[in-house]
Write a protein that holds these residues in place. Structure first.
Motif, mmCIF file in Angstrom:
data_model
loop_
_atom_site.group_PDB
_atom_site.id
_atom_site.type_symbol
_atom_site.label_atom_id
_atom_site.label_comp_id
_atom_site.label_asym_id
_atom_site.label_seq_id
_atom_site.Cartn_x
_atom_site.Cartn_y
_atom_site.Cartn_z
ATOM 1 N N VAL A 158 15.004 10.352 -2.399
ATOM 2 C CA VAL A 158 14.795 11.611 -1.514
ATOM 3 C C VAL A 158 13.433 11.511 -0.976
ATOM 4 O O VAL A 158 12.987 11.835 -0.043
ATOM 5 C CB VAL A 158 15.127 13.099 -2.201
ATOM 6 N N ARG A 159 12.656 11.335 -2.096
ATOM 7 C CA ARG A 159 11.097 11.632 -1.853
ATOM 8 C C ARG A 159 10.550 10.326 -0.982
ATOM 9 O O ARG A 159 9.643 10.750 -0.368
ATOM 10 C CB ARG A 159 10.339 11.628 -3.358
ATOM 11 N N TYR A 160 11.019 9.290 -1.248
ATOM 12 C CA TYR A 160 10.671 8.064 -0.616
ATOM 13 C C TYR A 160 11.506 7.389 0.457
ATOM 14 O O TYR A 160 11.269 7.170 1.695
ATOM 15 C CB TYR A 160 10.031 7.035 -1.619
ATOM 16 N N ASP A 179 3.572 4.413 5.195
ATOM 17 C CA ASP A 179 2.972 4.852 3.986
ATOM 18 C C ASP A 179 3.067 6.451 3.849
ATOM 19 O O ASP A 179 3.112 7.471 4.648
ATOM 20 C CB ASP A 179 1.491 4.578 4.400
ATOM 21 N N ILE A 180 3.025 6.446 2.526
ATOM 22 C CA ILE A 180 3.278 8.026 2.062
ATOM 23 C C ILE A 180 2.422 8.200 1.095
ATOM 24 O O ILE A 180 2.077 7.491 0.323
ATOM 25 C CB ILE A 180 4.802 7.919 1.373
ATOM 26 N N ARG A 181 1.516 9.317 1.303
ATOM 27 C CA ARG A 181 0.489 9.998 0.503
ATOM 28 C C ARG A 181 0.740 10.803 -0.700
ATOM 29 O O ARG A 181 1.627 11.769 -0.360
ATOM 30 C CB ARG A 181 -0.778 10.505 1.344
ATOM 31 N N GLU A 182 0.751 10.287 -1.800
ATOM 32 C CA GLU A 182 0.830 11.441 -3.010
ATOM 33 C C GLU A 182 -0.326 11.843 -3.652
ATOM 34 O O GLU A 182 -1.360 10.887 -3.769
ATOM 35 C CB GLU A 182 1.642 10.693 -4.185
ATOM 36 N N LYS A 187 -4.192 5.466 -3.360
ATOM 37 C CA LYS A 187 -3.773 4.544 -2.318
ATOM 38 C C LYS A 187 -2.484 5.283 -1.968
ATOM 39 O O LYS A 187 -1.640 5.615 -2.613
ATOM 40 C CB LYS A 187 -3.386 3.228 -2.936
ATOM 41 N N PRO A 188 -1.958 5.114 -0.789
ATOM 42 C CA PRO A 188 -0.818 5.618 -0.262
ATOM 43 C C PRO A 188 0.551 4.709 -0.607
ATOM 44 O O PRO A 188 0.166 3.426 -0.987
ATOM 45 C CB PRO A 188 -0.926 5.578 1.309
ATOM 46 N N ASP A 278 2.099 -0.285 -4.182
ATOM 47 C CA ASP A 278 1.053 0.665 -4.759
ATOM 48 C C ASP A 278 1.916 1.911 -5.095
ATOM 49 O O ASP A 278 1.342 3.178 -5.238
ATOM 50 C CB ASP A 278 0.275 1.048 -3.668
ATOM 51 N N PHE A 279 3.080 1.696 -5.957
ATOM 52 C CA PHE A 279 3.878 2.834 -6.255
ATOM 53 C C PHE A 279 3.518 2.962 -7.969
ATOM 54 O O PHE A 279 3.548 4.222 -8.259
ATOM 55 C CB PHE A 279 5.219 2.443 -6.253
#
Length: 487
Positions: A158-160, A179-182, A187-188, A278-279
């Motif tokens: 769901v989140r990614y 790219d998803i920023r947390e 890093k994204p 980069d997770f």
């Protein structure tokens, strides 16, 4: 190597061969095959072999003889016997029926596996000889540290992952990178969805994943009453899967269009791999980083069979990631409230608006996990948070359609003078810009959607349109309803 020279002389049998013992209990064999998720096709082949062997003098016959008797190809019978051997239901032995050259052949013997044979297989010498990393180093890597255990179904999906799926039916892309920023990460997170043969998963296809998970919950609950051995491969009849995915009656699900669309969707899901970089946050000295490669499931086969009424039906053989099955089993055993744990359910896919689907998943994640969405977004900031794979015009148009459909009739907009000339249409209490119906964008509007009160308007301070969210006081009731429609 056992010599069976009398078989070609007496019966005309040549290797490869198949056999059973005199006291072989096929009913127990059949039940165990089902519990270990052996496909119906493979079980049917084993059944035919067993029946034909009963008419032979020594309960043994060549695959060539069995192929003629069962109207199959030798290669097909051998394929299914090999599958059974890998699962522990066939014992393979090298023999010879050639008295002159003594060429090596194989005997496949149907057996009922016992104990450890059900869950393990001997490690080959080749694998043993190529251990390049010390076992204690590998064992020190804690896989759990990059699996989110707060949800029983992968919250990562769901989140990614859904954000890297196609939102436009006409999009021909075979690859999407986002790219998803947390906030906690420097890093994204980079996610790339890759498709085999150009069949990248389309967001509404996820309704079939939701249906499959719902089916699995019920299936595994029943299976755990009989055995602790739960495999990863399951044969799902398509009609119940379609009924769950599309929220229709079982009688409607047999329609050819539904079946064809379901198979195509399962193929696209199976053909899509998600690369996540980069997770991983390095938290021990041995692991610096990790790149994840994830599939929701793998479609292994589409099986056509006849039901007890003689009607042809279809079933899908799906292999799920081990983590998915483990999380399901753990949740069921710990008697967790399954409905409250599911984020992905088919009721959220009951719309043709892809952005509405993504917003629904985004909102449920925030409501259930306690993440705060109480902030102000520009259109592009909201797109990047909810649907980064979409184009901004597409996102604005489809999000606007969602606001229009759920608009608050009591809303009274105070329109800024800079926006007055842009407004071309009013629908209820919602004010729109854009001359064509397919291009309309909300400039002022309010709606309650998925537990949030959503306001769109112009900000003089920021000099642009902004979208604000506030939790609706009835959100708790929505949380309680999540999963209520599908159990």
């Amino acid at each position: 190597m056992r010599e069976l020279f009398h078989l070609p002389e007496k019966y005309g049998y040549k290797a490869p061969l198949a056999s059973v013992s005199e006291n072989f209990d096929f009913k127990a064999f059949y039940r165990l095959c089902n519990s270990m998720d052996i496909s119906p096709t493979t079980i049917a082949v084993a059944s035919d072999i067993f029946i034909k062997l009963q008419s032979t003098d020594e309960l043994i016959a060549s695959l060539e003889y069995l192929a003629i008797e069962t109207q199959r190809k030798v290669s097909n019978i051998r394929h299914h016997l090999t599958l059974l051997e890998k699962s522990g239901f066939v014992e393979g032995e090298f023999i010879t029926t050639d008295p002159i050259r003594k060429r090596r052949g194989k005997l496949f013997k149907l057996i009922i596996p016992q104990g450890a044979a059900l869950t393990s297989a001997p490690e080959s010498e080749e694998v043993e000889n190529f251990k390049l990393v010390a076992s204690n180093t590998v064992e020190s890597i804690n896989i759990d540290q990059y699996e989110d255990k707060t949800r029983f179904i992968e919250l990562q999906i769901v989140r990614y992952l859904v954000k890297a799926m196609r939102t436009n039916r006409k999009d021909k892309s075979s690859k999407i990178s986002i790219d998803i920023r947390e906030n906690s990460l420097v890093k994204p997170i980079k996610i790339t969805a890759r498709a085999e043969e150009g069949r990248l998963v389309y967001l509404p296809d996820m309704s079939y994943y939701a249906g499959a998970i719902t089916w699995l919950i019920d299936h595994i609950q029943g299976r755990l009453l009989e055995t602790d051995n739960i495999g990863e491969t399951f044969t799902l009849p398509l009609e119940p899967l379609i009924a769950l995915a599309k929220d229709i009656n079982l009688s409607e699900a047999s329609g050819g269009g539904y079946v064809t669309n379901a198979i195509s969707a399962l193929q696209r899901i199976s053909a899509t791999t998600f690369d996540m970089a980069d997770f991983f946050e390095a938290s021990n000295s041995s692991v610096v980083d990790i790149e994840l490669f994830f599939k929701l499931f793998r479609l292994e086969a589409i099986v056509t069979y006849k039901d007890d009424k003689g009607l042809e039906k279809k079933a899908a053989v799906l292999q799920f990631p081990r983590s998915t099955i483990t999380n399901l089993v753990n949740a069921i055993r710990s008697r967790q409230e399954l409905n409250g744990l599911l984020l992905i359910q088919s009721d959220i896919f009951a719309t043709n608006n892809e952005i509405e689907i993504l917003f629904g998943l985004w909102a449920r994640e925030h409501l259930i996990t306690g993440k705060q969405a109480l902030k102000i977004y520009t259109w592009n900031e909201l797109r990047e948070s909810v649907a980064p794979s979409s184009k901004l015009p597409e996102f604005k148009r489809k999000f606007s359609n969602m606001i229009i459909a759920n608009h608050d009739p009591t809303y009274n907009a105070k329109i800024h003078e800079k926006i007055t000339k842009k407004i071309t249409e009013q629908v209820g209490s919602t004010y729109l810009s854009g001359s064509k119906k397919g291009e309309r964008v909300v400039e002022y509007g309010r709606a309650t959607i998925q537990g949030y009160l959503v306001n769109i308007g112009y900000s003089e301070e920021q000099g642009c349109s902004i979208i604000a969210f506030r939790r609706d006081m009835s959100a708790l009731s929505i949380i309680g309803q999540i999963g209520a429609n599908k159990t």
